[in-house]
Design an enzyme around this catalytic site. Sequence first.
Site, PDB file in Angstrom:
ATOM      1  N   GLY A  13      20.157 -19.845   5.875  1.00 52.43           N
ATOM      2  CA  GLY A  13      20.587 -18.311   5.544  1.00 52.43           C
ATOM      3  C   GLY A  13      19.719 -17.500   4.897  1.00 52.43           C
ATOM      4  N   PHE A 118      39.552 -20.432  -4.832  1.00 53.60           N
ATOM      5  CA  PHE A 118      38.381 -21.169  -5.068  1.00 53.60           C
ATOM      6  C   PHE A 118      38.209 -21.795  -6.462  1.00 53.60           C
ATOM      7  CE2 PHE A 118      34.710 -22.897  -2.263  1.00 53.60           C
ATOM      8  CZ  PHE A 118      35.301 -23.024  -1.373  1.00 53.60           C
ATOM      9  N   GLN A 232      24.506 -30.266  -9.375  1.00 47.29           N
ATOM     10  CA  GLN A 232      25.993 -30.042  -9.377  1.00 47.29           C
ATOM     11  C   GLN A 232      26.398 -31.127  -8.421  1.00 47.29           C
ATOM     12  OE1 GLN A 232      28.143 -26.756  -6.801  1.00 47.29           O
ATOM     13  NE2 GLN A 232      28.875 -26.301  -8.991  1.00 47.29           N
ATOM     14  N   HIS A 234      29.637 -32.026  -6.426  1.00 46.94           N
ATOM     15  CA  HIS A 234      30.930 -31.567  -5.829  1.00 46.94           C
ATOM     16  C   HIS A 234      31.948 -32.722  -6.144  1.00 46.94           C
ATOM     17  CE1 HIS A 234      33.827 -29.963  -2.850  1.00 46.94           C
ATOM     18  NE2 HIS A 234      32.908 -29.102  -2.880  1.00 46.94           N
ATOM     19  N   LEU A 244      30.674 -33.571   2.534  1.00 49.23           N
ATOM     20  CA  LEU A 244      31.471 -32.703   1.781  1.00 49.23           C
ATOM     21  C   LEU A 244      32.952 -32.585   2.195  1.00 49.23           C
ATOM     22  CD1 LEU A 244      31.634 -30.396  -0.163  1.00 49.23           C
ATOM     23  CD2 LEU A 244      30.826 -28.863   1.696  1.00 49.23           C
ATOM     24  N   GLU A 247      36.083 -27.408  -1.088  1.00 46.36           N
ATOM     25  CA  GLU A 247      36.877 -27.014  -2.181  1.00 46.36           C
ATOM     26  C   GLU A 247      37.939 -26.394  -1.442  1.00 46.36           C
ATOM     27  OE1 GLU A 247      34.403 -25.952  -5.168  1.00 46.36           O
ATOM     28  OE2 GLU A 247      36.026 -24.221  -5.833  1.00 46.36           O
ATOM     29  N   ARG A 278      33.853 -26.787 -10.840  1.00 46.80           N
ATOM     30  CA  ARG A 278      33.480 -28.034 -10.283  1.00 46.80           C
ATOM     31  C   ARG A 278      32.837 -29.134 -11.348  1.00 46.80           C
ATOM     32  NH1 ARG A 278      30.266 -26.197  -4.829  1.00 46.80           N
ATOM     33  NH2 ARG A 278      32.299 -25.610  -3.613  1.00 46.80           N
ATOM     34  N   HIS A 346      25.612 -32.239  -5.010  1.00 43.11           N
ATOM     35  CA  HIS A 346      25.850 -31.239  -3.737  1.00 43.11           C
ATOM     36  C   HIS A 346      25.001 -30.109  -4.023  1.00 43.11           C
ATOM     37  CE1 HIS A 346      28.141 -28.525  -1.222  1.00 43.11           C
ATOM     38  NE2 HIS A 346      28.385 -27.696  -2.224  1.00 43.11           N
ATOM     39  N   ARG A 381      27.436 -23.915 -10.807  1.00 41.52           N
ATOM     40  CA  ARG A 381      27.832 -22.597  -9.814  1.00 41.52           C
ATOM     41  C   ARG A 381      29.429 -22.875  -9.714  1.00 41.52           C
ATOM     42  NH1 ARG A 381      28.567 -22.768  -4.540  1.00 41.52           N
ATOM     43  NH2 ARG A 381      27.303 -24.840  -4.210  1.00 41.52           N
TER      44      ARG A 381
HETATM   45  O1  MEZ Z   1      29.639 -23.062  -2.428  1.00 43.14           O
HETATM   46  C1  MEZ Z   1      30.100 -24.214  -1.907  1.00 43.14           C
HETATM   47  O2  MEZ Z   1      29.306 -25.244  -2.223  1.00 43.14           O
HETATM   48  C2  MEZ Z   1      31.137 -24.430  -0.745  1.00 43.14           C
HETATM   49  C3  MEZ Z   1      31.636 -23.086  -0.306  1.00 43.14           C
HETATM   50  C4  MEZ Z   1      31.448 -25.746  -0.653  1.00 43.14           C
HETATM   51  C5  MEZ Z   1      32.777 -26.027  -0.400  1.00 43.14           C
HETATM   52  O3  MEZ Z   1      33.442 -26.685  -1.178  1.00 43.14           O
HETATM   53  O4  MEZ Z   1      33.378 -25.665   0.873  1.00 43.14           O
END
Ligand code: MEZ
Length: 567
Positions: A13, A118, A232, A234, A244, A247, A278, A346, A381
């Site tokens: 991105g 979030f 970090q 997660h 993952l 969240e 987090r 993460h 973050r």
């Molecule tokens: O910002 C992030 O790490 C993200 C959007 C992750 C998630 O839990 O979906």
Amino acid sequence: MKPFDIVIVGGGGAGLYAAMEAMKTNPSLNIAVLSKVYPNRSHTSAAQGGANAALGNKAKDDTVEMHIFDTIKGSDYLADQDAVDVLCSEAPKIIRELDNIGTPWSRMDDNTIAQRPFGGAGRPRCCYCADKTGHTILQTLYEQCLKKGVYFFNEYFALSLSVNGSRMRGLLAMNIKTGKVEAFPAKTVIFATGGYAKMYWNRSSNAAGNTGDGQAIAFRAGIPLKDMEFVQFHPTGLRKSGLLVTEGARGEGGYLTNRDGERFMARYAKEKMELGPRDLVARSIETEILEGRGFDSPAGKYIHLDLTHLGADLIKSRLPQIREMSMQFEGVDPIDEPIPVRPTAHYSMGGIDTDNFGRTVMGGVYAAGECGCVSVHGANRLGGNSLLDILVFGRIAGHTAAEEAGKFAPGAIPESEIRERTEELRSYMKPSGHYERYGALREELGQTLAVNVGIFREASLLKKGIEEIAGLKDRYQHVRVFDTSDVYNTNLIQVLELKNMLDLAESVAAGAYAREESRGSHTRVDFPVRDDEKWHRHTMATLMDGKVVLGEKPVIMGRYELQERTY
Ligand code: MEZ
């Protein structure tokens, strides 16, 4: 090869936004994106839950100022407040810009962009495309770059910057398809290669390729890295794979429960519960497990993420990928059963030190996204601020490089540099009496980081981690690649990635050992309190004569004074 005005390393991105914006700033520029994978397979595609912006669609009273405050508080006051201002003020514009160029945001009933709660956020401001937000953004940006005439060099592995004195003259990279080293003379280079959390191996949500290549190249070229110790975890990675579980699952109302069926977050974050930041939620899960209230299994200890009360319709429409991944990787359908989860490495808060325009200390070299550290995330973050960071600062870096490219004369990269790099690559294939294999070193690196430089840190463990990383670096000198072919030599790529991770791991562990306090994601059990007097500052790591040297840099404050952080 003809010199490029801008070479962007990384097709996720940040890299793609930089390319799109640079083209928009000056369509006559010659812009290349180099990526070790096809851009639409970049790790941005794994960002599930969304991107924060105070649009006020879901909560009418949300404001940019609240987003700024949440981000600074979430960072445990280590973020630079001027940079956070930029991040949050640009957020509504950039989300709408993406909407205009075709990102299929999920919608509310009134057709405005949908937003969900979030962690660590005072209002529901995370804009999403079901649970495939990064994936859809990546496709949109790639399309735009192709349309605008960006040159893509896919399956190229970046090796080094070419620098003459203080003058950067381009990049050297290996064409993965042929094994040949190629020179990319360039006026400017933007690093956008993502994070380094895959160094934690299978305790990581990251793609295999998140090996910190850009940071390592910059580091070896003398550019400082900032706040590398802040990694970090997660809270919810799948138990077996570390993949993952967004969240967004908790944002949609999912609960965390221990083996007594208790929603244990009440003990740690009475108000925010599962939607605490987090660092706090990850520590809470880990504490439950360490104190014997988790579940045990041959695949490791875990707790439950329970979505069963949300119902099949919501899970199928807003969390389809989570359902699919839970079924494929854990054999559990979240409509009927809780998902086994455990914290997973993460995100890298640290990275290449940049100013608010993406500039590094080396003229013509820029960085953006997770690869850079501007710093908007400080010590922790907030979920949903990562996609935002790559968009906002990818755009800024692209714009800055486009404006400044004219300042730097194109340099020629001497043939001798290509030969040197080629010999280096070949040296891994020379027979040797005593040799090491990639797989063992790679696994041991992940292991030592997870055990000694993990969520809970302590001097003796960190010291052990530093010694073990040094031992692995010594052993790396003997690593051999047994596949001697030129075409798609993936073993060679892995070995080169390992070198990058070892260099960075050293700076992560050194920073963690030096920082004698607890702040955000960095929890020292031997220094459990935040020490603003001594440690309210960024850590700067520089490579000098092959050794990591630590320095510091002040944190830029603004409207918000230091406060105790409670949720
Ligand atoms: O910002 C992030 O790490 C993200 C959007 C992750 C998630 O839990 O979906």
